[in-house]
Motif scaffolding. Structure first.
Motif, short mmCIF file in Angstrom:
data_model
loop_
_atom_site.label_atom_id
_atom_site.label_comp_id
_atom_site.label_asym_id
_atom_site.label_seq_id
_atom_site.Cartn_x
_atom_site.Cartn_y
_atom_site.Cartn_z
N GLN A 1 19.69 50.89 58.47
CA GLN A 1 20.93 51.47 58.99
C GLN A 1 20.61 52.57 60.01
OE1 GLN A 1 24.11 51.36 60.03
NE2 GLN A 1 24.67 50.70 57.96
N THR A 2 20.65 52.25 61.28
CA THR A 2 20.18 53.17 62.32
C THR A 2 21.20 54.24 62.71
OG1 THR A 2 20.91 51.65 64.05
CG2 THR A 2 18.62 51.45 63.29
N ASP A 3 22.44 54.10 62.28
CA ASP A 3 23.44 55.12 62.64
C ASP A 3 23.81 56.00 61.45
OD1 ASP A 3 24.81 53.25 61.19
OD2 ASP A 3 26.49 53.06 62.59
N ALA A 4 22.93 56.06 60.45
CA ALA A 4 23.18 56.87 59.27
C ALA A 4 23.03 58.36 59.59
CB ALA A 4 22.21 56.47 58.15
N SER A 5 23.53 59.19 58.69
CA SER A 5 23.38 60.65 58.82
C SER A 5 23.27 61.25 57.43
CB SER A 5 24.56 61.26 59.58
OG SER A 5 25.77 61.03 58.88
N ILE A 6 22.80 62.49 57.35
CA ILE A 6 22.60 63.16 56.06
C ILE A 6 23.22 64.55 56.09
CG2 ILE A 6 20.46 61.89 55.64
CD1 ILE A 6 18.97 64.56 56.32
N ASP A 7 23.46 65.09 54.90
CA ASP A 7 23.93 66.47 54.80
C ASP A 7 23.11 67.27 53.80
OD1 ASP A 7 24.76 65.54 52.33
OD2 ASP A 7 26.90 65.71 52.74
N GLY A 8 21.88 66.79 53.55
CA GLY A 8 20.98 67.49 52.64
C GLY A 8 19.64 66.80 52.56
N VAL A 9 18.64 67.51 52.03
CA VAL A 9 17.29 66.98 51.88
C VAL A 9 16.80 67.30 50.47
CG1 VAL A 9 14.90 67.11 52.70
CG2 VAL A 9 16.79 67.29 54.34
N VAL A 10 16.21 66.30 49.81
CA VAL A 10 15.65 66.53 48.47
C VAL A 10 14.23 65.98 48.40
CG1 VAL A 10 17.88 66.54 47.29
CG2 VAL A 10 16.65 64.38 47.54
N ILE A 11 13.38 66.63 47.62
CA ILE A 11 12.02 66.14 47.39
C ILE A 11 11.81 65.77 45.93
CG2 ILE A 11 11.03 67.42 49.33
CD1 ILE A 11 10.07 69.51 47.32
N ASP A 12 12.79 66.07 45.10
CA ASP A 12 12.76 65.74 43.68
C ASP A 12 13.79 64.65 43.44
OD1 ASP A 12 13.06 65.61 40.91
OD2 ASP A 12 12.83 67.76 40.62
N SER A 13 13.35 63.47 43.03
CA SER A 13 14.27 62.34 42.87
C SER A 13 15.36 62.63 41.84
CB SER A 13 13.50 61.08 42.47
OG SER A 13 12.81 61.27 41.25
N ARG A 14 15.12 63.55 40.94
CA ARG A 14 16.13 63.89 39.93
C ARG A 14 17.30 64.63 40.54
NH1 ARG A 14 11.95 66.88 36.06
NH2 ARG A 14 11.46 67.67 38.16
N GLU B 1 24.32 61.32 46.77
CA GLU B 1 24.89 60.67 47.95
C GLU B 1 24.89 61.65 49.13
OE1 GLU B 1 29.07 58.50 49.33
OE2 GLU B 1 28.73 59.06 47.23
N GLY B 2 24.47 61.19 50.28
CA GLY B 2 24.46 62.03 51.48
C GLY B 2 23.15 62.73 51.75
N ALA B 3 22.25 62.76 50.75
CA ALA B 3 20.97 63.46 50.92
C ALA B 3 19.88 62.48 51.34
CB ALA B 3 20.57 64.15 49.62
N MET B 4 18.88 63.01 52.00
CA MET B 4 17.68 62.24 52.36
C MET B 4 16.59 62.55 51.35
SD MET B 4 15.43 62.29 55.91
CE MET B 4 14.79 63.98 55.72
N PHE B 5 15.98 61.50 50.80
CA PHE B 5 14.88 61.68 49.86
C PHE B 5 13.55 61.63 50.60
CE2 PHE B 5 11.67 59.77 46.94
CZ PHE B 5 11.54 60.86 46.09
#
Length: 233
Positions: free
Chosen positions: A20-33, A37-41
């Motif tokens: 999905q090339t037109d996606a966007s995020i509103d957060g970043v996480v490094i802990d899968s727990r 929705e909306g965050a980039m892992f």
């Protein structure tokens, strides 16, 4: 975090976008727990665990954008659904730093950084509390004072943020300078010089030299605040 396109992220770190090339995020996480929705892992490869082993858990908790370095995982991720986006980079940690730098550069902020052998977290909380009396302020959460912690703090900034406080830990030569190289604080603070991490640096004098690197990218009109009761400062 301001909503950010995956194209911005890929351009910042030199990554490639799949799915999905037109996606966007509103957060970043490094802990899968903590995935949502909306965050980039970010699939960070650490000394004990590989974040790529937890992409399915992050997906199940709502993540649809994945920041990875193992290209062999791309087909698996894309098989999860048509709404999945994968950003493939050469090195997740280094390229996340490049992304955080580009993201932070969008905003005009009072940038404060602090370090010290003892008292960093308390001083950070007090500094942020004072700044918050006048400015909309964010700061390093908990003791996330590593490379990834600096990135996560940067990603918390938004269009309405006026001041940001970074807590910088250090256990190896060059670490603090590497943070300041992209954070570029306007105010730098050193609480003290103790003996923490002596096993890696060899002497208190070496620790002091590394702590003083927090001033390495200050400009002429910037400010360094230090503890004058600490002999090595």
């Amino acid at each position: 975090m301001e909503r950010t396109s995956v194209q911005f992220i890929a351009a910042a770190c030199g990554g490639q976008v799949y799915g999905q090339t037109d996606a966007s995020i509103d957060g970043v996480v490094i802990d899968s727990r903590l995935a949502r929705e909306g965050a980039m892992f970010v699939a960070y490869i650490g000394p004990n665990r590989d974040g790529h082993d937890f992409v399915r858990q992050a997906f199940d908790l709502g993540c649809r954008v994945f920041f990875i370095s193992r290209s062999e995982r791309i087909p698996e991720l894309l098989s999860y659904g048509s709404d999945v986006c994968v950003i493939r980079t050469a090195h997740t940690e280094q390229d996340l730093v490049r992304t955080a730098e580009a993201y932070l550069a969008q905003f005009s902020l009072h940038r404060v950084a602090l370090t010290g052998s003892v008292g960093k977290t308390t001083t950070k909380e007090m500094t942020a509390a004072v700044l918050a009396q006048k400015y909309r302020t964010i700061y390093t959460e908990g003791n996330l004072n590593t490379t990834l912690g600096q990135c996560l703090t940067a990603f918390r900034a938004g269009a309405d943020t006026q001041a940001i406080v970074f807590e910088m830990g250090m256990d190896r030569p060059g670490e603090i300078e590497s943070y300041c190289r992209w954070i570029r604080p306007h105010i730098a603070m050193i609480t003290n010089v103790g003996t923490a991490h002596m096993e890696y640096l060899g002497s208190r004098e070496a620790i002091a030299r590394e702590k003083l690197q927090i001033a390495s990218h200050l400009r002429r009109d910037d400010v360094l605040i230090f503890n004058c009761d600490s002999p090595l400062l």
